[in-house]
Design a protein around this motif. Structure first.
Motif, mmCIF file in Angstrom:
data_model
loop_
_atom_site.group_PDB
_atom_site.id
_atom_site.type_symbol
_atom_site.label_atom_id
_atom_site.label_comp_id
_atom_site.label_asym_id
_atom_site.label_seq_id
_atom_site.Cartn_x
_atom_site.Cartn_y
_atom_site.Cartn_z
ATOM 1 N N ILE A 1 0.846 -1.193 0.000
ATOM 2 C CA ILE A 1 0.000 0.000 0.000
ATOM 3 C C ILE A 1 0.881 1.242 0.000
ATOM 4 N N GLU A 2 0.580 2.155 -0.911
ATOM 5 C CA GLU A 2 1.276 3.434 -0.977
ATOM 6 C C GLU A 2 0.249 4.554 -0.897
ATOM 7 N N VAL B 1 -5.105 0.181 5.093
ATOM 8 C CA VAL B 1 -4.953 1.583 4.680
ATOM 9 C C VAL B 1 -5.104 2.490 5.898
ATOM 10 N N VAL C 1 -4.736 6.253 -2.777
ATOM 11 C CA VAL C 1 -4.294 4.964 -2.243
ATOM 12 C C VAL C 1 -3.945 4.066 -3.431
ATOM 13 N N ALA D 1 -6.518 2.468 -5.947
ATOM 14 C CA ALA D 1 -7.557 1.734 -5.223
ATOM 15 C C ALA D 1 -8.584 2.657 -4.582
ATOM 16 N N TRP E 1 -11.177 -3.280 -3.892
ATOM 17 C CA TRP E 1 -10.192 -3.046 -2.826
ATOM 18 C C TRP E 1 -10.827 -2.912 -1.452
ATOM 19 N N VAL F 1 -2.586 0.232 -4.337
ATOM 20 C CA VAL F 1 -2.350 -1.125 -3.849
ATOM 21 C C VAL F 1 -1.631 -1.869 -4.966
ATOM 22 N N ASP F 2 -0.418 -2.290 -4.672
ATOM 23 C CA ASP F 2 0.423 -2.950 -5.676
ATOM 24 C C ASP F 2 0.503 -2.115 -6.951
ATOM 25 N N LEU G 1 -12.691 3.505 -0.976
ATOM 26 C CA LEU G 1 -12.012 2.528 -1.824
ATOM 27 C C LEU G 1 -12.958 2.029 -2.898
ATOM 28 N N HIS H 1 -9.140 -3.955 1.860
ATOM 29 C CA HIS H 1 -7.875 -3.342 2.271
ATOM 30 C C HIS H 1 -8.054 -2.169 3.229
#
Length: 172
Positions: free
Chosen positions: A2-3, A96, A60, A67, A89, A62-63, A85, A92
């Protein structure tokens, strides 16, 4: 993985699709239909909070895939956390939230965080795992919300807060 990145780093078409996602609408009583123009204005306003408040919403990833969005927004009662989201997603959300709270109480230096959930959402069990406590009801734009509050001290002593410090190198 997660970024959390600035919303301006995501293609506008992806943000527009999320903002108009019909499965999210029942839980977003203040939402309306967006066009490319209104979505661009929305992204600019959200990103502008970083200048005016020192914090704001993130995109957000995700990979590496967009998301949703989350972040801290200044409201009259304090710093409110929002999380939206896309349906693929939805599972998650806790991860998050944990990452965002770690950054909020860590690098952003927030003293407390609020979450206002529409009455259609029942998330007491999940929020209590993070240390949030019920804090009454609030009204935004004519819609009623249940409010929850979390202090930095309560976060630091919670199991989720302890885990966030490990994930964030001890900065939470």
């Amino acid at each position: 993985m997660i970024e959390l990145v600035r919303l301006t780093e995501v293609p506008l078409e992806e943000v527009l699709a999320l903002l108009n996602e019909p499965r999210n609408a029942p839980h977003m009583p203040l939402a309306s239909s967006f066009t490319a123009e209104t979505a661009a204005a929305w992204v600019a306003a959200k990103d502008g909070q970083w200048v005016s408040n020192g914090h704001g919403p993130w995109a957000v990833l995700v990979d590496g895939e967009f998301a949703g969005w989350c972040g801290f927004q200044r409201e009259p009662a304090g710093e409110d956390f929002a999380l939206v989201l896309a349906p693929p997603w939805w599972g998650h959300g806790s991860a998050v939230l944990q990452q965002a709270l770690g950054r909020g109480f860590g690098e952003l230096g927030l003293g407390e965080v609020l979450i206002a959930l529409p009455l259609s959402r029942r998330a007491e069990r999940v929020l209590s795992r993070f240390g949030f406590l019920p804090d009454g009801e609030v009204s935004y734009g004519g819609a009623e919300f249940r409010q929850y509050r979390l202090t930095r001290e309560r976060w630091s002593s919670s199991e989720r807060g302890q885990g966030a410090r490990v994930l964030d190198g001890g900065r939470a």
